[in-house]
Design a protein around this motif. Structure first.
Motif, mmCIF file in Angstrom:
data_model
loop_
_atom_site.group_PDB
_atom_site.id
_atom_site.type_symbol
_atom_site.label_atom_id
_atom_site.label_comp_id
_atom_site.label_asym_id
_atom_site.label_seq_id
_atom_site.Cartn_x
_atom_site.Cartn_y
_atom_site.Cartn_z
ATOM 1 N N VAL A 96 0.493 -1.026 0.091
ATOM 2 C CA VAL A 96 -0.065 -0.547 0.041
ATOM 3 C C VAL A 96 0.856 0.859 0.148
ATOM 4 O O VAL A 96 1.544 1.373 0.375
ATOM 5 C CB VAL A 96 -0.860 0.469 1.211
ATOM 6 C CG1 VAL A 96 -1.658 1.664 1.249
ATOM 7 C CG2 VAL A 96 -2.014 -1.023 1.708
ATOM 8 N N SER A 97 1.063 1.979 -0.993
ATOM 9 C CA SER A 97 1.216 3.602 -0.798
ATOM 10 C C SER A 97 0.917 4.220 -1.247
ATOM 11 O O SER A 97 -0.555 4.494 -1.530
ATOM 12 C CB SER A 97 2.876 2.895 -1.487
ATOM 13 O OG SER A 97 2.750 2.771 -2.707
ATOM 14 N N THR A 98 1.559 5.025 -2.283
ATOM 15 C CA THR A 98 -0.050 6.800 -3.021
ATOM 16 C C THR A 98 1.431 7.271 -4.550
ATOM 17 O O THR A 98 2.984 6.979 -4.046
ATOM 18 C CB THR A 98 0.141 8.027 -2.352
ATOM 19 O OG1 THR A 98 1.685 7.832 -1.916
ATOM 20 C CG2 THR A 98 -0.486 7.444 -0.930
ATOM 21 N N VAL A 99 -0.107 7.384 -5.157
ATOM 22 C CA VAL A 99 0.867 7.739 -6.369
ATOM 23 C C VAL A 99 -0.509 8.462 -6.760
ATOM 24 O O VAL A 99 -1.428 8.859 -7.409
ATOM 25 C CB VAL A 99 0.921 6.758 -7.662
ATOM 26 C CG1 VAL A 99 -0.377 5.572 -8.028
ATOM 27 C CG2 VAL A 99 2.092 6.884 -8.734
ATOM 28 N N MET A 100 0.689 9.933 -7.137
ATOM 29 C CA MET A 100 -0.190 11.201 -7.541
ATOM 30 C C MET A 100 -1.486 11.559 -6.797
ATOM 31 O O MET A 100 -2.298 11.852 -7.292
ATOM 32 C CB MET A 100 -0.136 10.965 -9.295
ATOM 33 C CG MET A 100 0.908 10.504 -10.195
ATOM 34 S SD MET A 100 0.066 10.638 -11.894
ATOM 35 C CE MET A 100 -0.562 11.661 -12.282
ATOM 36 N N GLY A 101 -1.370 11.093 -5.622
ATOM 37 C CA GLY A 101 -2.188 12.084 -4.614
ATOM 38 C C GLY A 101 -3.692 10.655 -4.762
ATOM 39 O O GLY A 101 -4.152 10.948 -3.804
ATOM 40 N N MET A 102 -3.346 9.989 -5.309
ATOM 41 C CA MET A 102 -4.063 8.513 -4.996
ATOM 42 C C MET A 102 -3.249 7.017 -4.338
ATOM 43 O O MET A 102 -1.920 6.995 -4.241
ATOM 44 C CB MET A 102 -3.899 7.381 -6.335
ATOM 45 C CG MET A 102 -4.684 8.905 -8.014
ATOM 46 S SD MET A 102 -5.073 8.472 -9.223
ATOM 47 C CE MET A 102 -3.932 8.205 -9.759
ATOM 48 N N THR A 103 -3.769 6.928 -3.725
ATOM 49 C CA THR A 103 -4.538 5.172 -2.869
ATOM 50 C C THR A 103 -3.688 3.940 -3.536
ATOM 51 O O THR A 103 -4.371 3.732 -4.785
ATOM 52 C CB THR A 103 -5.133 4.538 -1.954
ATOM 53 O OG1 THR A 103 -5.575 5.320 -1.178
ATOM 54 C CG2 THR A 103 -4.502 3.748 -1.290
ATOM 55 N N LEU A 104 -2.540 4.043 -4.161
ATOM 56 C CA LEU A 104 -2.087 2.625 -4.737
ATOM 57 C C LEU A 104 -2.021 1.638 -4.086
ATOM 58 O O LEU A 104 -1.202 1.041 -3.385
ATOM 59 C CB LEU A 104 -0.282 3.284 -4.833
ATOM 60 C CG LEU A 104 0.327 2.027 -5.995
ATOM 61 C CD1 LEU A 104 -0.688 1.389 -7.313
ATOM 62 C CD2 LEU A 104 1.551 2.129 -6.369
ATOM 63 N N LEU A 105 -2.154 -0.072 -4.582
ATOM 64 C CA LEU A 105 -2.585 -1.552 -3.912
ATOM 65 C C LEU A 105 -2.174 -2.048 -5.025
ATOM 66 O O LEU A 105 -2.626 -2.129 -6.260
ATOM 67 C CB LEU A 105 -4.305 -1.452 -3.853
ATOM 68 C CG LEU A 105 -4.757 -1.022 -2.432
ATOM 69 C CD1 LEU A 105 -6.542 -1.151 -3.078
ATOM 70 C CD2 LEU A 105 -4.206 -0.609 -1.402
ATOM 71 N N ARG A 106 -1.048 -2.766 -4.716
ATOM 72 C CA ARG A 106 -0.143 -3.570 -5.270
ATOM 73 C C ARG A 106 -1.016 -4.915 -5.376
ATOM 74 O O ARG A 106 -0.698 -5.731 -4.586
ATOM 75 C CB ARG A 106 1.304 -3.909 -5.404
ATOM 76 C CG ARG A 106 1.939 -2.223 -5.581
ATOM 77 C CD ARG A 106 3.141 -2.370 -4.720
ATOM 78 N NE ARG A 106 4.325 -0.880 -5.083
ATOM 79 C CZ ARG A 106 4.216 0.286 -4.857
ATOM 80 N NH1 ARG A 106 3.285 0.273 -3.724
ATOM 81 N NH2 ARG A 106 4.588 0.578 -4.808
ATOM 82 N N VAL A 107 -1.460 -5.600 -6.131
ATOM 83 C CA VAL A 107 -2.043 -6.573 -5.886
ATOM 84 C C VAL A 107 -1.437 -8.200 -6.585
ATOM 85 O O VAL A 107 -0.339 -7.722 -7.830
ATOM 86 C CB VAL A 107 -3.457 -6.871 -7.430
ATOM 87 C CG1 VAL A 107 -4.305 -8.271 -7.446
ATOM 88 C CG2 VAL A 107 -4.394 -5.654 -7.106
#
Length: 212
Positions: A96-107
């Motif tokens: 779980v992190s962020t990118v360009m202000g969005m939550t980024l979930l690595r599936v």
């Protein structure tokens, strides 16, 4: 290897264009498709409400495009996304992190039971291939229209350089689509598959390809 991933990203972006307008799952739409940084063999798909632009309300899913030696197809990615976005999923902190202000979930695709492709998904694949043929296929068969007859039957209204008039071809969405599309020009002229539908004024005859 790098070009292989690039080509997959191109194909996935093309497939997911449809879901800008049509929901990917429930009422959630595709709001972006991002090629992951070069060091990551993945695609990032942004999901949110239709018309939403607020990064804080959008979620980006990073889907690796390789499991072992196998590449995920664009259809595989759609199935993984639908499963990942349905129900409750707990992601470890390192995914779980962020990118360009969005939550980024690595599936992790290997741990996800991908949702099956739907009838409408398969139908769209057929229609898109016919409506936007490759240069070498152009003019062999043209898509003039279509109608969903029932869940297992899609009627394609076609014309061809080799067969006069508008011919309706009834097909079953799903299955060996590549083989069916390649054989379609010759199948339209097979008399034993042909009948006349007196209730359909939009074609001269019907070719039944549902068992092909």
């Amino acid at each position: 290897m790098k070009e292989e991933i690039s080509e997959q990203q191109v194909d996935i972006a093309g497939l997911l264009l449809h879901h800008v307008y049509a929901p990917l799952i429930d009422d959630r739409h595709v709001r972006g498709v991002l090629p992951a940084p070069a060091a990551v063999e993945a695609v990032r798909v942004v999901v949110g409400d239709s018309g939403d632009f607020d990064p804080g309300r959008l979620t980006a899913y990073e889907v690796p495009l390789r499991i072992g030696d196998d590449l995920l197809t664009p259809h595989d990615v759609v199935g993984v996304l639908r499963t990942a976005h349905t129900g409750t999923h707990i992601y470890p902190r390192d995914r779980v992190s962020t990118v360009m202000g969005m939550t980024l979930l690595r599936v992790e695709p290997a741990t996800v039971d991908a949702a099956p492709f739907t009838v409408d998904d398969w139908a769209l694949t057929i229609l898109r291939c016919l409506a936007f043929p490759s240069p070498e296929e152009r003019r062999r068969v043209r898509l003039r229209g279509f109608l969903f007859m029932d869940r297992e039957r899609l009627r394609l209204y076609l014309d061809s350089e080799d067969v006069p008039g508008v011919i309706a071809a009834d097909v079953r969405p799903g299955g060996a689509l590549t083989a069916l599309l390649a054989a379609l020009p010759s199948l339209l002229d097979e008399e034993w598959r042909t009948s006349v539908d007196t209730g359909d004024p939009h074609c001269s005859r019907v070719v039944d390809l549902t068992d092909w």
